[in-house]
Design an enzyme around this catalytic site. Structure first.
Site, PDB file in Angstrom:
ATOM      1  N   ASP A 193     -10.259  -2.855  -5.610  1.00  0.00           N
ATOM      2  CA  ASP A 193      -9.651  -2.301  -4.391  1.00  0.00           C
ATOM      3  C   ASP A 193     -10.470  -1.103  -3.902  1.00  0.00           C
ATOM      4  O   ASP A 193     -10.603  -0.104  -4.616  1.00  0.00           O
ATOM      5  CB  ASP A 193      -8.217  -1.860  -4.694  1.00  0.00           C
ATOM      6  CG  ASP A 193      -7.413  -1.518  -3.446  1.00  0.00           C
ATOM      7  OD1 ASP A 193      -7.972  -0.890  -2.531  1.00  0.00           O
ATOM      8  OD2 ASP A 193      -6.221  -1.867  -3.399  1.00  0.00           O
ATOM      9  N   SER A 217       0.831  -1.207   0.000  1.00  0.00           N
ATOM     10  CA  SER A 217       0.000   0.000   0.000  1.00  0.00           C
ATOM     11  C   SER A 217       0.869   1.261   0.000  1.00  0.00           C
ATOM     12  O   SER A 217       1.626   1.483  -0.944  1.00  0.00           O
ATOM     13  CB  SER A 217      -0.965  -0.038   1.191  1.00  0.00           C
ATOM     14  OG  SER A 217      -1.973   0.931   1.071  1.00  0.00           O
ATOM     15  N   HIS A 254      -8.305  -4.787  -0.885  1.00  0.00           N
ATOM     16  CA  HIS A 254      -7.061  -4.101  -0.564  1.00  0.00           C
ATOM     17  C   HIS A 254      -6.235  -4.970   0.378  1.00  0.00           C
ATOM     18  O   HIS A 254      -6.613  -5.204   1.530  1.00  0.00           O
ATOM     19  CB  HIS A 254      -7.371  -2.753   0.104  1.00  0.00           C
ATOM     20  CG  HIS A 254      -6.160  -1.891   0.312  1.00  0.00           C
ATOM     21  ND1 HIS A 254      -5.526  -1.228  -0.723  1.00  0.00           N
ATOM     22  CD2 HIS A 254      -5.452  -1.603   1.436  1.00  0.00           C
ATOM     23  CE1 HIS A 254      -4.498  -0.545  -0.246  1.00  0.00           C
ATOM     24  NE2 HIS A 254      -4.424  -0.775   1.054  1.00  0.00           N
TER      25      HIS A 254
END
Length: 321
Positions: free
Chosen positions: A262, A137, A290
């Site tokens: 996502d 991320s 995610h």
């Protein structure tokens, strides 16, 4: 190159939100960790958490926003790396290791200097050992941003980016809509708490009285992240820190794993093939959420894919079960 990911989401975890929440809320069995404190030239420190001693490649894991070695995805990846014979370690961004860092500055999606410092540290310690980085991320954005900057000449043999935001403007806008606001509320609450804890310890170049009123990423990044990281404002930060424009410059063999659904961003943040260098392989799954990617047997496809690809790069075998 862009390829469809060989991943089928668990039938009992339909949709983006269940794929995001369940894998990251379930406890993962981790490994014993040994902490090393790395003193920085500016008087601050970084904490590195080392996994069990292994003789294989070094694999440095960069966590996501407000993450740490205790995050479920980090624990799972570290365990899988140890099983594969890799020497895993987690680099904590400043202030994320359980102890506030010493300086007002913290970390950001564009923070590449600390990554470079840790890589140099590892290269001095083991100059001939293969080295790979995995960024998750926000950590993935910082990693790809760094790899794409030719001026840094990163001494890395392979890299993996997971659920990378690519375009911070669009990611922030997405977090303002629908159920994604729940993730924003949770993460901004953690960020406010971290800053207020530092306000009680340090003389911060911020109006600490305003911190509690910040409710979304854009206002928090404008009031806190951007000024502390040296950006003019939130728009300057999102523009300059986003990794998408830098993907063409990556020369290190790099795998990027992403889900089209996502909930932290919209599908249009996914770069096109013409935006990727020949060294980048982007695998896109239709589902997965995610940092989720749980299959119908309750296993993490993400962990297996990362280790399988590193095995291909470095020529070692692993147990894919």
């Amino acid at each position: 190159m862009i390829h469809p990911a060989d991943f089928t989401p668990a039938w009992w975890l339909p949709g983006a939100h269940l794929q995001t929440l369940v894998p990251n809320l379930l406890p993962r069995r981790g490994v014993a960790l040994r902490r090393e404190r790395l003193e920085m030239p500016d008087g601050d420190f970084l904490d590195l958490d080392w996994g069990p001693q292994r003789e294989g490649p070094l694999v440095l894991l960069l966590h996501g926003l407000e993450g740490s070695s205790r995050s479920p995805y980090a624990a799972g990846l570290m365990r899988r790396l140890a099983q594969a014979g890799c020497q895993g370690l987690v680099m904590h961004f400043r202030g994320c290791s359980g102890e506030p860092n010493r300086l007002p500055r913290a970390y950001s999606a564009g923070e590449t200097g600390d990554i470079a410092h840790v890589v140099d540290h590892l290269r001095r310690r083991a100059p001939d050992r293969p080295l790979a980085l995995i960024g998750v991320s926000l950590g993935g954005n910082a990693l790809l941003r760094w790899l794409g900057d030719h001026a840094t000449s990163p001494r890395v043999d392979a890299a993996i980016g997971i659920s990378v935001p690519f375009d911070l403007h669009r990611a922030a806008d997405r977090m303002e809509r629908g159920l994604s606001r729940i993730y924003q509320w949770h993460l901004v609450r953690q960020l406010r708490r971290s800053v207020l804890r530092k306000c009680r310890r340090l003389d911060m170049p911020l109006d600490c009285r305003e911190i509690a009123r910040l409710r979304d990423f854009r206002s928090f990044d404008d009031a806190v992240t951007a000024p502390l990281a040296g950006y003019r404002d939130v728009d300057d930060y999102y523009t300059r820190a986003s990794c998408r424009p830098w993907l063409r410059g990556i020369r290190v063999p790099t795998l990027i794993l992403h889900a089209r659904n996502d909930p932290f961003m919209t599908p249009d943040v996914i770069p096109g093939a013409d935006e990727l260098s020949d060294s980048v392989r982007l695998e896109v799954a239709e589902g997965g959420g995610h940092v989720g990617f749980m299959d119908s047997r309750g296993r993490s496809w993400l962990e297996r894919r990362c280790v399988a690809w590193l095995g291909e790069r470095f020529g070692y075998r692993f147990d894919p079960t």
